[in-house]
Design an enzyme around this catalytic site. Structure first.
Site, mmCIF file in Angstrom:
data_model
loop_
_atom_site.group_PDB
_atom_site.id
_atom_site.type_symbol
_atom_site.label_atom_id
_atom_site.label_comp_id
_atom_site.label_asym_id
_atom_site.label_seq_id
_atom_site.Cartn_x
_atom_site.Cartn_y
_atom_site.Cartn_z
ATOM 1 N N VAL A 97 0.682 -1.209 -0.074
ATOM 2 C CA VAL A 97 -0.083 -0.051 0.160
ATOM 3 C C VAL A 97 0.851 0.922 -0.261
ATOM 4 O O VAL A 97 0.635 2.186 -0.513
ATOM 5 C CB VAL A 97 -0.960 0.129 1.096
ATOM 6 C CG1 VAL A 97 -1.846 1.147 1.146
ATOM 7 C CG2 VAL A 97 -1.890 -1.269 1.189
ATOM 8 N N LYS A 98 1.921 1.106 0.793
ATOM 9 C CA LYS A 98 2.721 2.410 0.780
ATOM 10 C C LYS A 98 3.481 2.702 -0.385
ATOM 11 O O LYS A 98 3.593 3.680 -1.056
ATOM 12 C CB LYS A 98 3.695 2.125 2.076
ATOM 13 C CG LYS A 98 4.845 3.450 2.075
ATOM 14 C CD LYS A 98 4.430 4.776 2.412
ATOM 15 C CE LYS A 98 5.606 5.687 2.511
ATOM 16 N NZ LYS A 98 5.021 6.897 2.667
#
Lengths: 266, 266
Positions: free
Chosen positions: B112-113
């Site tokens: 996600v990052k």
């Protein structure tokens, strides 16, 4: 508003029905809110002036329901006097904070509108690529998008289009999509942006990539879908089966609990 | 937080100083907030487990001043028990609403990052291209950006990076930039995203384009600047002289009246 440059020119110039032929009243102001090539606005401004009329280019960011709620934003280019005359009409649709002036060039607002629509298409593409990375890494698309558009991307464009891309919900009429913005029009706008970009010598590699995306989507017969449907191509390129998103009728599709995005753009 | 995968592995595995060698306490939880490859988190989670310790991958969206104001967002992957133990530490930096869980995969938060950082870089590039189109059409960059990030793109990323790109303000230490996020780290993150993308077979054409952008910027010696400095290359490609933005010391640069963006990300 009319859909393209050709229709706008016809509305203005048609010998029997055109604005120029019909309007005898001196100093009438034509406020053009369509998304067209800036040169079209510049040509039409000159034509109006030659006929004793005035022209303001004021393309609008808003969908019909946004206008109804006075949430539109206008990108305005035109001579001061003409713009002053047009202000009451514009502000009736958006309040005083929704009129943005960009000088006396009648095409200036069109440049901003094309730049903004390019940025929206770019955001759709980047959401689709990011979610493809996440999905193929085993994560849930909806959860990832929800996190991103509730934190660092907490704005209209990412909330609306982000969820559509996450859920592959692109049919006009579906609650998450609403009336939608037709993919064919997205192709038109990116093409216009690239045409201006070529003329003023401003390379836009992401816009070039997006044009191919839109061409690919129209080639697959998706020109009538919402322009967020370019996200389907991103999934297909990653080997993901999107047939369910294409085939099911809108009412049978899974939808977010929140329903439709009420304020919509472009 | 540590800057990359190599340092993180050293912090964990070094025979004399590493987390695994030092920690004798059973059930100790290592919360890793660095932006690294998801496979690094997965490997380290297995190593921790083999040594009787627990590992949570919890990369963070926030800059130092954002953390100080408890405005961070954590993307969390890890086993339930370990995450529960880590929650008080995480929530101390963000409140309850800033912890986003993505399942038991220790690398999920890293995905996600990386997806989010790719989206930020993509937003920077699209702002730069849109403003190049506008500037070369005779419009003022700042006015165009101001309109867009106060309407349809009214969120942190576009407000902060949009103005920097508009004003070509990319030096760490300048009020509009603050500490900045190093361009070299942006290159690292886009490269990590593309590495994961290749592994999971998720084509990301905009990410590929961005890698070239970052490589070009580092080749010009801009690796120490804020990663929004990729926008300079967009201007240079359009034949615009950006030497003033490169050469002047920060304190002599023109800055927006509003001063620094106080909450910053990535």
């Amino acid at each position: 508003m009319v859909p393209n440059d050709r229709v706008l020119k016809q509305v203005v110039c048609d010998e029997s029905t055109g604005v120029l032929s019909a309007a005898q009243a001196n100093s009438l102001v034509h406020v053009s809110c369509s998304t067209v090539h800036p040169d079209t606005s510049r040509e039409l401004a000159a034509l109006h002036e030659a006929n004793g009329l005035r022209f303001v280019g004021a393309p609008i960011f808003a969908r019909a329901d946004g206008v109804a709620r006075r949430l539109a934003s206008f990108c305005v280019g035109g001579k001061d006097g003409a713009v002053q005359s047009a202000l009451p009409v514009l502000e009736a649709n958006c309040g005083a904070g929704g009129v943005f002036r960009f000088g006396e060039d009648a095409g200036a607002g069109n440049v901003v509108k094309l730049a903004g629509n390019f940025m929206i298409a770019s955001a759709i593409e980047s959401c689709a690529e990011a979610l493809s990375l996440a999905e193929k890494s085993g994560l849930e698309r909806e959860a990832v998008m929800s996190m991103l558009h509730s934190t660092i991307f907490d704005c209209l464009i990412y909330r609306g289009y982000g969820d559509r891309v996450a859920q592959r919900c692109h049919h006009p009429g579906e609650p998450l999509v609403g009336p939608g913005f037709q993919l064919d029009l997205g192709l038109k706008d990116v093409t216009l942006a690239l045409d201006v970009a070529a003329k003023v010598q401003a390379p836009m590699p992401v816009a070039s990539l997006l044009r191919d995306r839109f061409l690919g989507a129209t080639a697959r017969g998706r020109g009538h879908m919402d322009w967020s449907a370019i996200g389907l191509s991103v999934s297909e390129d990653a080997g993901v089966d999107v047939s369910e998103s294409l085939a099911l009728p809108p009412k049978k599709r899974k939808l977010a609990a929140g329903g439709a995005e009420t304020r919509e753009v472009a």
